[in-house]
Design a protein around this motif. Sequence first.
Motif, short mmCIF file in Angstrom:
data_model
loop_
_atom_site.label_atom_id
_atom_site.label_comp_id
_atom_site.label_asym_id
_atom_site.label_seq_id
_atom_site.Cartn_x
_atom_site.Cartn_y
_atom_site.Cartn_z
N VAL A 102 73.09 38.96 16.03
CA VAL A 102 74.49 38.61 16.21
C VAL A 102 74.63 37.89 17.56
CG1 VAL A 102 76.82 39.52 16.47
CG2 VAL A 102 75.27 40.53 14.80
N CYS A 103 75.27 36.70 17.51
CA CYS A 103 75.43 35.90 18.72
C CYS A 103 76.34 36.64 19.70
CB CYS A 103 76.02 34.54 18.37
SG CYS A 103 76.45 33.58 19.83
N PRO A 104 75.89 36.82 20.97
CA PRO A 104 76.73 37.53 21.95
C PRO A 104 77.95 36.72 22.37
CG PRO A 104 74.73 36.68 22.97
CD PRO A 104 74.59 36.40 21.50
N LYS A 105 77.93 35.40 22.12
CA LYS A 105 79.03 34.55 22.58
C LYS A 105 80.14 34.43 21.52
CE LYS A 105 79.68 30.11 24.89
NZ LYS A 105 79.11 28.76 24.97
N CYS A 106 79.70 34.05 20.27
CA CYS A 106 80.72 33.80 19.25
C CYS A 106 80.71 34.82 18.12
CB CYS A 106 80.56 32.38 18.68
SG CYS A 106 79.15 32.23 17.57
N GLY A 107 79.68 35.69 18.10
CA GLY A 107 79.68 36.73 17.08
C GLY A 107 79.13 36.30 15.74
N LYS B 99 68.43 29.87 19.19
CA LYS B 99 69.78 29.46 19.56
C LYS B 99 70.73 29.80 18.42
CE LYS B 99 68.47 26.97 23.29
NZ LYS B 99 68.88 27.33 24.65
N CYS B 100 71.95 30.09 18.76
CA CYS B 100 72.96 30.39 17.74
C CYS B 100 73.22 29.14 16.91
CB CYS B 100 74.24 30.83 18.42
SG CYS B 100 75.61 31.03 17.27
N SER B 101 73.17 29.29 15.58
CA SER B 101 73.37 28.14 14.71
C SER B 101 74.83 27.71 14.69
CB SER B 101 72.91 28.48 13.28
OG SER B 101 73.66 29.58 12.81
N SER B 102 75.70 28.53 15.22
CA SER B 102 77.13 28.25 15.20
C SER B 102 77.62 27.60 16.51
CB SER B 102 77.88 29.54 14.92
OG SER B 102 79.24 29.30 14.80
N CYS B 103 77.19 28.17 17.65
CA CYS B 103 77.70 27.64 18.92
C CYS B 103 76.60 27.17 19.87
CB CYS B 103 78.57 28.69 19.63
SG CYS B 103 77.62 30.03 20.34
N GLY B 104 75.32 27.42 19.53
CA GLY B 104 74.22 26.93 20.36
C GLY B 104 73.86 27.83 21.52
ZN LIG Z 1 77.25 31.67 18.76
#
Ligand SMILES: [Zn+2]
Length: 151
Positions: free
Chosen positions: A128-133, A142-147
Amino acid sequence: MANKIEKQKGGLLALSIVSIVLGVLSLVGGILLIVFGAKSVSGEVAKGVVMLVFGILLVLLGLFLVPLGLYMLFIGASVKATKGSLKEDNIAINGTVNMKKCKKCGHEVSENDLFCPKCGASLLDKKVCPKCGATNMSENIKCSSCGADLN
Ligand SMILES: [Zn+2]
Ligand SMILES: [Zn+2]
């Protein structure tokens, strides 16, 4: 299971060492045969030609065995270096047995289990991305949603 992987790894390493030793011996023997064969071609042509042919065959065998042995050694070593990693273990056993292990307690779980039957830990390979969830695959860096960095 761990024992089986250990055994396969030991076998792989032994096989790779045998390949390398045989390969080097073939190379050395082949080169010697070529050298002596080339010398005797002027005197005894038939003998020299036979030695040259065998020498070339031995060199070719050596050229095949040495990289093969190094390759197996590399695989064996990479399994050792990342001992306990499911991915590497599966390479070592050629995917014939595809057992998964609980990351928390090490209990063997089936491929379809969502939770460890022993300790109850979640077995989903997700981050789970710590920035955007956003939910990412566990291998993502890297997060595929926000990088954002996931490690
Ligand atoms: Zn993210
Ligand atoms: Zn567990």
